[in-house]
Design an enzyme around this catalytic site. Sequence first.
Site: not given
Ligand code: CMC
Length: 376
Positions: A221, A260, A313
């Site tokens: 987050h 996201h 971010d």
């Molecule tokens: N880098 C590489 N792969 C990614 C990333 C990333 N940053 N984010 C998602 N994926 C992949 C993930 O591994 C999954 O792949 P697969 O379908 O092969 O398993 C697919 O994309 C779907 O992702 P998800 O994990 O289901 O997405 P989520 O909604 O659970 O997670 C997230 C969202 C923000 C936690 C994630 O994208 C992440 O960890 N990003 C990096 C951390 C980040 O930048 N956070 C700030 C978010 S913006 C500020 C806020 O609102 O807090």
Amino acid sequence: MDQVELHPGLRGIYLDNTRSSFIDGTAGTLLYQGYNIHDLARESTFEEVTYLLWFGRLPTMAELRQFDVDLRTNRAIPPGVMAVIDLIKNGHPMDVLRTAVSALAAFDPDAGDNSFEASIRKGARLTAQFPAIVATHARLRQGKAPVAPDPLLNHAANFLYMLHGQKPDATSTRAVDLDLILHAEHGSNASSFAARVAASTLADLHAAVTAGLATLKGPLHGGAAEGVMALVHAIGSPENAEPYVKRLLAEGKHVMGFGHRVYKTEDPRARHLRDLARKMGEDRGLPAWYTILTRVEEAMAPLRQKGIHVNVDFYSGAVYYLLGIPEDLFVPIFAISRIAGWICQVLEQYANNNLIRPLLHYAGPVDLPYVPLKDR
Ligand code: CMC
């Protein structure tokens, strides 16, 4: 056990109606109380956006002036909370901020009053005190004397002044102000949800804000901006960006600043910070450094087909870095902004309260024989 439909992470679940913000994750649209983020980013200030979020409409000139005075005159930290900050100054700035906010509840004349009027008064005090706490702690841990707030400076400028001890230039002030506008509110994100859960028990505003702070800390987050700068430092030079990112992806790691839960296209907030980071990088003689960021974005392009785009971010960490702000203050700065959204949503929750209490589906054993301690 009954079969139930699970919603892990509460993905796709609507909790309630809101007027706070509207997000269209496919079109890349974000509205605060009906106003487009692009218009607010161009035209507004953090003070005005905060008023908009709490009162549900843009202020008149006189209303904004009064609100601004309330923020400017409530920045002082009570001596008891100063002592707490000093005592724990070696902790992470988010732990210090969270603890200071808990402590502030003990000094607040409206503690325990959850009326709209009292919550607005407490909200103004907390919003004014957040930057003062972060800046004061940052100085104390470096062995420097705290800088007293300057009521002649706006919210963004005063934060930089209390942090660095020098009046900031207009570009730096505008950079912080823009960043605060862009992070102020964002639907049912994890920290706002946590604040709502606390408020739904009719806990007071300090409790709800403390819950929000605790939840914002995590790297999935609020902590992502800090992770982006760690990535840039690890990459070191532009030509290293692509192989580095490919290696991370091959190891199944998430690249900070991308992806996201809601946006499946570019986060609309990112473009404003991208422009700002480029301009500031050029002005401050660090163009190579900005190039690393663009190369990372290029290396991540293949993931766009999976809906993984740059988020707010990715460039906000860059902006803070260029302002000379230590990396462990990036999440607290997110909090300095997001408190506006937490309070907006807590006010909504109080106005139409319903205890938030989802269910967990039991998936463990049943009827286990209890074996006395001495026989185990
Ligand atoms: N880098 C590489 N792969 C990614 C990333 C990333 N940053 N984010 C998602 N994926 C992949 C993930 O591994 C999954 O792949 P697969 O379908 O092969 O398993 C697919 O994309 C779907 O992702 P998800 O994990 O289901 O997405 P989520 O909604 O659970 O997670 C997230 C969202 C923000 C936690 C994630 O994208 C992440 O960890 N990003 C990096 C951390 C980040 O930048 N956070 C700030 C978010 S913006 C500020 C806020 O609102 O807090």
